[in-house]
Scaffold this motif. Structure first.
Motif, PDB file in Angstrom:
ATOM      1  N   ILE A 301       0.833  -1.209   0.000  1.00 59.50           N
ATOM      2  CA  ILE A 301       0.000   0.000   0.000  1.00 59.50           C
ATOM      3  C   ILE A 301       0.865   1.256   0.000  1.00 59.50           C
ATOM      4  O   ILE A 301       1.800   1.392   0.791  1.00 59.50           O
ATOM      5  N   TYR A 302       0.526   2.159  -0.899  1.00 56.45           N
ATOM      6  CA  TYR A 302       1.128   3.484  -0.966  1.00 56.45           C
ATOM      7  C   TYR A 302       0.064   4.512  -0.570  1.00 56.45           C
ATOM      8  O   TYR A 302      -1.134   4.219  -0.598  1.00 56.45           O
ATOM      9  N   PHE A 303       0.519   5.697  -0.216  1.00 61.59           N
ATOM     10  CA  PHE A 303      -0.447   6.748   0.131  1.00 61.59           C
ATOM     11  C   PHE A 303       0.131   8.113  -0.199  1.00 61.59           C
ATOM     12  O   PHE A 303       1.347   8.290  -0.383  1.00 61.59           O
ATOM     13  N   CYS A 304      -0.760   9.086  -0.275  1.00 61.17           N
ATOM     14  CA  CYS A 304      -0.366  10.483  -0.411  1.00 61.17           C
ATOM     15  C   CYS A 304      -1.436  11.331   0.258  1.00 61.17           C
ATOM     16  O   CYS A 304      -2.526  10.843   0.578  1.00 61.17           O
ATOM     17  N   TYR A 305      -1.122  12.591   0.475  1.00 64.39           N
ATOM     18  CA  TYR A 305      -2.079  13.512   1.074  1.00 64.39           C
ATOM     19  C   TYR A 305      -2.517  14.519   0.015  1.00 64.39           C
ATOM     20  O   TYR A 305      -1.702  15.034  -0.750  1.00 64.39           O
ATOM     21  N   VAL A 306      -3.825  14.760  -0.014  1.00 64.48           N
ATOM     22  CA  VAL A 306      -4.414  15.625  -1.037  1.00 64.48           C
ATOM     23  C   VAL A 306      -5.227  16.728  -0.365  1.00 64.48           C
ATOM     24  O   VAL A 306      -6.021  16.457   0.544  1.00 64.48           O
ATOM     25  N   HIS A 307      -5.020  17.951  -0.822  1.00 62.81           N
ATOM     26  CA  HIS A 307      -5.846  19.079  -0.358  1.00 62.81           C
ATOM     27  C   HIS A 307      -7.100  19.081  -1.229  1.00 62.81           C
ATOM     28  O   HIS A 307      -7.062  19.503  -2.393  1.00 62.81           O
ATOM     29  N   VAL A 308      -8.199  18.581  -0.676  1.00 60.00           N
ATOM     30  CA  VAL A 308      -9.433  18.454  -1.458  1.00 60.00           C
ATOM     31  C   VAL A 308     -10.296  19.708  -1.386  1.00 60.00           C
ATOM     32  O   VAL A 308     -11.415  19.732  -1.912  1.00 60.00           O
ATOM     33  N   GLY A 309      -9.786  20.741  -0.737  1.00 58.32           N
ATOM     34  CA  GLY A 309     -10.530  21.996  -0.624  1.00 58.32           C
ATOM     35  C   GLY A 309     -11.101  22.218   0.753  1.00 58.32           C
ATOM     36  O   GLY A 309     -11.037  23.328   1.291  1.00 58.32           O
ATOM     37  N   THR A 310     -11.672  21.153   1.330  1.00 55.08           N
ATOM     38  CA  THR A 310     -12.262  21.263   2.662  1.00 55.08           C
ATOM     39  C   THR A 310     -11.352  20.707   3.747  1.00 55.08           C
ATOM     40  O   THR A 310     -11.511  21.042   4.918  1.00 55.08           O
ATOM     41  N   GLU A 311     -10.419  19.852   3.380  1.00 51.34           N
ATOM     42  CA  GLU A 311      -9.519  19.232   4.344  1.00 51.34           C
ATOM     43  C   GLU A 311      -8.349  18.609   3.598  1.00 51.34           C
ATOM     44  O   GLU A 311      -8.301  18.598   2.361  1.00 51.34           O
ATOM     45  N   ILE A 312      -7.406  18.059   4.381  1.00 48.39           N
ATOM     46  CA  ILE A 312      -6.320  17.260   3.821  1.00 48.39           C
ATOM     47  C   ILE A 312      -6.729  15.802   3.985  1.00 48.39           C
ATOM     48  O   ILE A 312      -6.842  15.298   5.098  1.00 48.39           O
ATOM     49  N   ALA A 313      -6.994  15.138   2.875  1.00 48.31           N
ATOM     50  CA  ALA A 313      -7.426  13.742   2.900  1.00 48.31           C
ATOM     51  C   ALA A 313      -6.227  12.838   2.647  1.00 48.31           C
ATOM     52  O   ALA A 313      -5.328  13.183   1.881  1.00 48.31           O
ATOM     53  N   ARG A 314      -6.225  11.692   3.301  1.00 50.33           N
ATOM     54  CA  ARG A 314      -5.208  10.677   3.039  1.00 50.33           C
ATOM     55  C   ARG A 314      -5.785   9.699   2.013  1.00 50.33           C
ATOM     56  O   ARG A 314      -6.870   9.152   2.213  1.00 50.33           O
ATOM     57  N   ILE A 315      -5.060   9.502   0.924  1.00 55.54           N
ATOM     58  CA  ILE A 315      -5.482   8.629  -0.155  1.00 55.54           C
ATOM     59  C   ILE A 315      -4.563   7.417  -0.177  1.00 55.54           C
ATOM     60  O   ILE A 315      -3.341   7.566  -0.305  1.00 55.54           O
ATOM     61  N   GLU A 316      -5.130   6.222  -0.076  1.00 56.42           N
ATOM     62  CA  GLU A 316      -4.344   4.993  -0.088  1.00 56.42           C
ATOM     63  C   GLU A 316      -4.647   4.206  -1.362  1.00 56.42           C
ATOM     64  O   GLU A 316      -5.824   4.093  -1.766  1.00 56.42           O
ATOM     65  N   GLY A 344     -17.578  18.255  -0.194  1.00 53.42           N
ATOM     66  CA  GLY A 344     -16.544  18.046   0.812  1.00 53.42           C
ATOM     67  C   GLY A 344     -16.246  16.601   1.127  1.00 53.42           C
ATOM     68  O   GLY A 344     -15.284  16.317   1.867  1.00 53.42           O
ATOM     69  N   TYR A 345     -17.033  15.676   0.576  1.00 55.67           N
ATOM     70  CA  TYR A 345     -16.804  14.251   0.824  1.00 55.67           C
ATOM     71  C   TYR A 345     -17.268  13.483  -0.406  1.00 55.67           C
ATOM     72  O   TYR A 345     -18.300  13.849  -1.006  1.00 55.67           O
ATOM     73  N   PRO A 346     -16.554  12.426  -0.829  1.00 55.37           N
ATOM     74  CA  PRO A 346     -16.937  11.714  -2.069  1.00 55.37           C
ATOM     75  C   PRO A 346     -18.384  11.253  -2.062  1.00 55.37           C
ATOM     76  O   PRO A 346     -18.821  10.532  -1.170  1.00 55.37           O
ATOM     77  N   VAL A 347     -19.135  11.669  -3.074  1.00 51.01           N
ATOM     78  CA  VAL A 347     -20.568  11.396  -3.106  1.00 51.01           C
ATOM     79  C   VAL A 347     -20.841   9.896  -3.224  1.00 51.01           C
ATOM     80  O   VAL A 347     -21.805   9.386  -2.636  1.00 51.01           O
TER      81      VAL A 347
END
Length: 396
Positions: A301-316, A344-347
């Motif tokens: 598993i790899y991950f990165c952090y993304v600024h989605v506009g409303t927060e910093i989300a961790r994507i794995e 602000g959250y994946p529909v």
């Protein structure tokens, strides 16, 4: 009943504590930014130390596979695409109900954009009542309620793969970009505490489902909102170590005590990357080094952090997505579009949850249906315990 008058007396102390913690957090972030700047120049040496002494390091840490200063703009997704998601809910077993059983309900969502196709929004319920389902886990010292949660995790992955492969088969000859999403981490930390026999009933179906998606070339992504992970911050602890080598087992065997490299204690990865990223950007890719991933085979598993506009989300993401730059960029674009559509959250994930959730009325109807079936089968004295019946009413 909650006595708000008595509770209000404690609020002042809580607010003062939070104010103090906020000030300390700002200081930790400033210090972490200084160490991150220093790590830009010594990243290669830090990774070499990490790899050489990994068996002697006592804290969870990840390895950056891109420069730490990476800030990449996420591309705009294509108008024609498909997003798939699953989520689960349950009715836990209860000795006071009319029958000792449990129910898993897996919400399924397939959303087609720009294709003039109807979405799929439904759920798959499954009742578990056989002795091997209810009591098998007790041989490993696992409560039925816990085992139910582990089974649900496996079922979510299996159903997700079935949906993804079904969409692939039904696609038109032209390739339609597709993303499969789950709520939460792809690193199942709970597996570490399970005996091998119990683990072998949970992890193999998950990995087999992921392999199906890899063969279908449908990327898989875990979305973590309000992530509490510190693997990235712990990488900076290698730079803060005052010893000649990061040999924790010799110098700092008890990580629960105050150790000199814990300069960013309680500071999460998201707090630091919130200062580095702009909306619509991702940070560097990291490879997780948690020991449980040794059981994943090639599905690291790899991950990165993304600024989605409303927060910093961790994507794995699994390795086969991380190693395909085109697939990774396309997946992140679809994810960001989902967050924007969902305010602000994946529909897709939110709708999968809504399809899966078992509300109070659903639970009542479930047991009413079960009661009718038991009476039809000739079972007498069907009903809840006196304790349960009394709790549902009140003389107040």
């Amino acid at each position: 009943m909650l006595d708000l008058t008595k509770l209000a007396r404690q609020m002042q102390g809580l607010s003062e504590h939070l104010t103090t913690e906020a000030a300390l957090s700002r200081q930790r972030i400033e210090l972490a930014q200084q160490f991150l700047t220093r790590a830009y120049e010594s990243q290669k040496e830090l990774i070499e130390r990490q790899e050489k002494w990994r068996d002697r390091i006592n804290f969870a840490n990840a390895t950056p596979v891109e420069p730490l200063e990476t800030c990449v703009d996420i591309p705009v997704p294509p108008k024609v695409h498909t997003v798939i998601a699953t989520d689960g809910s349950q009715i836990a077993p209860n000795h006071h109900e009319i029958a000792y059983c449990y129910l898993l309900n897996i919400g399924r969502v397939v959303l087609h954009y720009g294709q003039n196709r109807h979405p799929l929004l439904d759920s798959l319920p499954e009742v578990f009542y056989r002795p091997e389902d209810l009591y098998m886990s007790r041989q490993w010292g696992i409560r039925t309620e816990e085992w139910m949660g582990y089974r649900r995790t496996a079922s979510e992955a299996v159903v997700l793969a079935e949906l993804a492969c079904g969409v692939k088969v039904n696609d038109s000859p032209a390739r339609v970009p597709t993303l499969a999403m789950v709520d939460g981490s792809l690193i199942y930390w709970f597996l570490e505490q399970l005996p091998m026999d119990a683990r072998d009933r949970i992890l193999p179906p998950i990995l087999a489902a992921w392999e199906q998606m890899r063969e279908a070339q449908i990327p898989l992504m875990g979305y973590l909102s309000a992530a509490r992970n510190v693997e990235g911050m712990n990488f900076l602890r290698l730079l803060a170590c005052p010893h000649s080598v990061p040999d924790c087992k010799s110098y700092c065997p008890n990580q629960l005590e105050k150790v000199p490299c814990k300069k960013f204690e309680s500071l999460r990865d998201t707090s630091l990357w919130a200062m580095q990223l702009k909306p619509g950007q991702r940070g560097p890719l990291w490879r997780s080094n948690t020991p449980i991933l040794e059981l994943y085979g090639e599905q690291i598993i790899y991950f990165c952090y993304v600024h989605v506009g409303t927060e910093i989300a961790r994507i794995e993401i699994p390795a086969w997505v991380a190693e395909n730059s085109q697939m990774l960029d396309e997946s992140l674009g679809l994810m960001l579009a989902q967050v924007q559509k969902g305010c602000g959250y994946p529909v897709a994930i939110a709708e999968a949850h809504n399809q899966a959730v078992v509300r109070g009325g659903d639970k009542t109807r479930f047991f009413a249906l079960l009661e009718r079936q038991m009476i039809k089968a000739g079972i007498r004295n069907v009903g809840t315990s006196f304790k349960e019946a009394r709790k549902r009413g009140s003389i107040a």
